[in-house]
Design a protein around this motif. Sequence first.
Motif, mmCIF file in Angstrom:
data_model
loop_
_atom_site.group_PDB
_atom_site.id
_atom_site.type_symbol
_atom_site.label_atom_id
_atom_site.label_comp_id
_atom_site.label_asym_id
_atom_site.label_seq_id
_atom_site.Cartn_x
_atom_site.Cartn_y
_atom_site.Cartn_z
ATOM 1 N N SER A 330 8.765 -4.074 5.079
ATOM 2 C CA SER A 330 7.722 -4.201 6.109
ATOM 3 C C SER A 330 6.922 -2.912 6.215
ATOM 4 C CB SER A 330 8.354 -4.535 7.461
ATOM 5 O OG SER A 330 9.022 -5.780 7.407
ATOM 6 N N ASN A 331 7.619 -1.782 6.106
ATOM 7 C CA ASN A 331 6.941 -0.483 6.150
ATOM 8 C C ASN A 331 5.992 -0.327 4.962
ATOM 9 O OD1 ASN A 331 6.986 2.449 7.327
ATOM 10 N ND2 ASN A 331 7.284 2.718 5.131
ATOM 11 N N ALA A 332 6.457 -0.764 3.769
ATOM 12 C CA ALA A 332 5.628 -0.651 2.564
ATOM 13 C C ALA A 332 4.386 -1.525 2.654
ATOM 14 C CB ALA A 332 6.455 -1.031 1.337
ATOM 15 N N ILE A 333 4.504 -2.666 3.342
ATOM 16 C CA ILE A 333 3.350 -3.573 3.493
ATOM 17 C C ILE A 333 2.426 -3.089 4.610
ATOM 18 C CG2 ILE A 333 2.658 -5.925 4.085
ATOM 19 C CD1 ILE A 333 5.374 -6.845 2.893
ATOM 20 N N LYS A 334 3.011 -2.750 5.754
ATOM 21 C CA LYS A 334 2.227 -2.382 6.933
ATOM 22 C C LYS A 334 1.375 -1.147 6.681
ATOM 23 C CE LYS A 334 4.403 -2.538 10.810
ATOM 24 N NZ LYS A 334 5.324 -2.169 11.915
ATOM 25 N N HIS A 335 1.924 -0.176 5.972
ATOM 26 C CA HIS A 335 1.218 1.090 5.763
ATOM 27 C C HIS A 335 0.501 1.135 4.414
ATOM 28 C CE1 HIS A 335 3.101 2.763 9.364
ATOM 29 N NE2 HIS A 335 4.225 2.195 8.957
ATOM 30 N N ASN A 336 0.343 -0.015 3.807
ATOM 31 C CA ASN A 336 -0.380 -0.110 2.538
ATOM 32 C C ASN A 336 -1.834 -0.476 2.823
ATOM 33 O OD1 ASN A 336 -0.737 -0.228 -0.290
ATOM 34 N ND2 ASN A 336 1.313 -1.128 -0.526
ATOM 35 N N PHE A 337 -2.690 -0.261 1.856
ATOM 36 C CA PHE A 337 -4.092 -0.655 2.047
ATOM 37 C C PHE A 337 -4.392 -1.928 1.261
ATOM 38 C CE2 PHE A 337 -4.031 3.040 -0.943
ATOM 39 C CZ PHE A 337 -4.255 2.353 -2.124
ATOM 40 N N GLN A 338 -5.552 -2.483 1.490
ATOM 41 C CA GLN A 338 -5.961 -3.711 0.812
ATOM 42 C C GLN A 338 -5.972 -3.485 -0.696
ATOM 43 O OE1 GLN A 338 -6.460 -6.132 3.024
ATOM 44 N NE2 GLN A 338 -6.743 -7.774 1.515
ATOM 45 N N ILE A 353 11.766 2.103 -3.704
ATOM 46 C CA ILE A 353 10.581 1.342 -3.294
ATOM 47 C C ILE A 353 9.412 2.319 -3.212
ATOM 48 C CG2 ILE A 353 9.556 -0.117 -1.520
ATOM 49 C CD1 ILE A 353 12.379 -0.852 -0.632
ATOM 50 N N LYS A 354 8.421 2.084 -4.048
ATOM 51 C CA LYS A 354 7.238 2.954 -4.092
ATOM 52 C C LYS A 354 6.012 2.135 -3.722
ATOM 53 C CE LYS A 354 4.614 5.862 -7.334
ATOM 54 N NZ LYS A 354 4.539 6.351 -8.730
ATOM 55 N N ASN A 355 5.217 2.657 -2.808
ATOM 56 C CA ASN A 355 4.015 1.923 -2.401
ATOM 57 C C ASN A 355 2.843 2.874 -2.182
ATOM 58 O OD1 ASN A 355 5.755 2.371 0.261
ATOM 59 N ND2 ASN A 355 3.601 2.327 0.884
ATOM 60 N N THR A 356 1.659 2.331 -2.382
ATOM 61 C CA THR A 356 0.456 3.087 -2.043
ATOM 62 C C THR A 356 0.301 3.081 -0.528
ATOM 63 O OG1 THR A 356 -0.801 1.048 -2.379
ATOM 64 C CG2 THR A 356 -0.755 2.620 -4.201
ATOM 65 N N THR A 357 -0.370 4.084 -0.001
ATOM 66 C CA THR A 357 -0.525 4.181 1.449
ATOM 67 C C THR A 357 -1.843 4.850 1.793
ATOM 68 O OG1 THR A 357 0.454 5.045 3.487
ATOM 69 C CG2 THR A 357 0.739 6.371 1.512
ATOM 70 N N PHE A 358 -2.376 4.487 2.945
ATOM 71 C CA PHE A 358 -3.631 5.092 3.401
ATOM 72 C C PHE A 358 -3.370 6.287 4.315
ATOM 73 C CE2 PHE A 358 -2.620 1.387 6.070
ATOM 74 C CZ PHE A 358 -2.377 2.012 7.283
ATOM 75 N N GLU A 359 -2.103 6.672 4.475
ATOM 76 C CA GLU A 359 -1.751 7.726 5.425
ATOM 77 C C GLU A 359 -1.344 9.008 4.719
ATOM 78 O OE1 GLU A 359 1.386 6.042 7.626
ATOM 79 O OE2 GLU A 359 0.136 4.638 8.729
ATOM 80 N N ASN A 360 -1.528 10.098 5.414
ATOM 81 C CA ASN A 360 -1.017 11.388 4.963
ATOM 82 C C ASN A 360 0.358 11.580 5.612
ATOM 83 O OD1 ASN A 360 -0.690 13.940 3.926
ATOM 84 N ND2 ASN A 360 -2.031 14.931 5.427
ATOM 85 N N VAL A 361 1.402 11.267 4.871
ATOM 86 C CA VAL A 361 2.751 11.193 5.437
ATOM 87 C C VAL A 361 3.398 12.575 5.493
ATOM 88 C CG1 VAL A 361 5.037 10.166 5.198
ATOM 89 C CG2 VAL A 361 3.003 8.863 4.530
ATOM 90 N N GLU A 362 3.973 12.899 6.653
ATOM 91 C CA GLU A 362 4.776 14.118 6.792
ATOM 92 C C GLU A 362 6.228 13.751 6.478
ATOM 93 O OE1 GLU A 362 4.255 16.049 10.527
ATOM 94 O OE2 GLU A 362 2.082 15.719 10.547
ATOM 95 N N VAL A 363 6.657 14.095 5.281
ATOM 96 C CA VAL A 363 7.972 13.668 4.791
ATOM 97 C C VAL A 363 9.099 14.128 5.711
ATOM 98 C CG1 VAL A 363 9.604 13.901 2.879
ATOM 99 C CG2 VAL A 363 7.175 13.590 2.413
ATOM 100 N N THR A 364 8.967 15.307 6.291
ATOM 101 C CA THR A 364 10.051 15.847 7.127
ATOM 102 C C THR A 364 10.197 15.115 8.453
ATOM 103 O OG1 THR A 364 8.507 17.498 8.000
ATOM 104 C CG2 THR A 364 9.871 18.145 6.114
ATOM 105 N N ASN A 365 9.194 14.305 8.821
ATOM 106 C CA ASN A 365 9.219 13.657 10.137
ATOM 107 C C ASN A 365 9.385 12.141 10.083
ATOM 108 O OD1 ASN A 365 8.790 16.101 11.521
ATOM 109 N ND2 ASN A 365 6.581 15.961 11.199
ATOM 110 N N VAL A 366 9.371 11.555 8.889
ATOM 111 C CA VAL A 366 9.311 10.090 8.805
ATOM 112 C C VAL A 366 10.512 9.402 9.449
ATOM 113 C CG1 VAL A 366 7.841 9.999 6.767
ATOM 114 C CG2 VAL A 366 10.319 10.162 6.488
ATOM 115 N N PHE A 367 11.668 10.076 9.488
ATOM 116 C CA PHE A 367 12.861 9.441 10.043
ATOM 117 C C PHE A 367 13.075 9.766 11.520
ATOM 118 C CE2 PHE A 367 14.078 9.785 5.457
ATOM 119 C CZ PHE A 367 14.039 8.427 5.192
ATOM 120 N N LYS A 368 12.189 10.545 12.099
ATOM 121 C CA LYS A 368 12.335 10.877 13.513
ATOM 122 C C LYS A 368 11.964 9.672 14.376
ATOM 123 C CE LYS A 368 11.538 15.866 13.196
ATOM 124 N NZ LYS A 368 10.678 16.991 13.634
ATOM 125 N N ARG A 369 12.699 9.506 15.460
ATOM 126 C CA ARG A 369 12.416 8.389 16.357
ATOM 127 C C ARG A 369 11.046 8.557 17.011
ATOM 128 N NH1 ARG A 369 18.100 6.733 19.423
ATOM 129 N NH2 ARG A 369 19.350 6.567 17.520
#
Length: 416
Positions: A330-338, A353-369
Amino acid sequence: MKLNRKVTNIQFIITLTAAPFALLIMYFSFNFFLEREIDKKLMLDESKIANLIENGYLSYKISPFAGFRVVSDSIAISQSVKNEVILDPFLNKNREFRTLTTIKKINGIHYLIYVKQSLVERKHMVYVMVTVILIFIVFSAIIFQIFFWKMQNKIWQPFFNSIDKLKKISLGDETFPKFDPSDVDEFNMLNKELNFMTNKILSDYLSLKEYAENAAHETQTPLAIIRLEIEEIMQDDLPNRVRKRIYKVYQAANRVSLLTEKLLLLTKIDNLEFNKLEVVNVTDLMLKEIGELDLLIKQKNIAISVLVKQDFKHSMDLYLLSILVDNLLSNAIKHNFQNGKIEIVSERESIAIKNTTFENVEVTNVFKRFYKSSKTENSIGLGLSIVERIAEISKLHVKVESLGNTITFHIQKKIV
């Protein structure tokens, strides 16, 4: 290294380290006391010779190592004791002797009286005694080590029993074992504190569990009523401005409902309520989940490629695995672009699981609540936190990599 083994090793090392010093002390002590005994014997022999002279036995043959002779009256009366090396006439070789020399005035005449005592026997006696004591120390240390190794399991058995009981504790059982009293005061103190601690943990756990379940139930009921009422209101003929505002309220209610469900799920995961372990095929479940999300994938026209080198299998709770897989996809789909891409690679020990994304992801924070990027306002920010927590309790490791406009999640078995 185990504590008892470490203690015995330290004792053994201390014993062997102290042994040379003890031997030196004993060696010099034996030498000192034997020398005093020899000096006493020499003085006794000297007194006997003086008595012989005084009684007129001037031609009496004493021994090669004792005798007397007349000396000049001008020589002062004196006495000396010293060690010297002289020829032993019996063995015809040089040996060390202790010699007592005394000048005495007997019947008006000055006599030099000398008495010699061989030191070879004394040295031999000292060496024998030190050797015997050294053998005794080493032998005693070895016997002590063997005895302690044999006895340590029995001595430490109450401690090991407590450790075994601690290992078997599971919050899901809602009952904790009791730690039995011991005849060792320290173990009794430990077991007493363990009983108090485990009872407190169980009490806190049950209270938290009851609170979470009650809070979730009591929250979901009014939320369901709110959503139902809003849905009915939206069926009425309302101005667009009012309809939009009501729809925002409806979205907020849905968000609160979803947030409550996710937080309750996290609480249950933290409380280890999911413990039905079985070997599951992660690859098959991933492919099945892709089929269930096919509609969302087609809406964004996402191209999916799956490479199965080997099936990834792991022992864990099936329900938790389904949540983990669903959240990742769901994360790979939701944060993917058209017209984006999703690539899945399955291997024996991992799946990625590798996906394209339209976001600039902060790897150190992705698992934070509650972490969200600026472009995902509809997300509540708990999906990946749940993924990480499920992985932790299931002995899996989640690693995330971000490169350009792609992000990759690696799920692999923990190396124990």
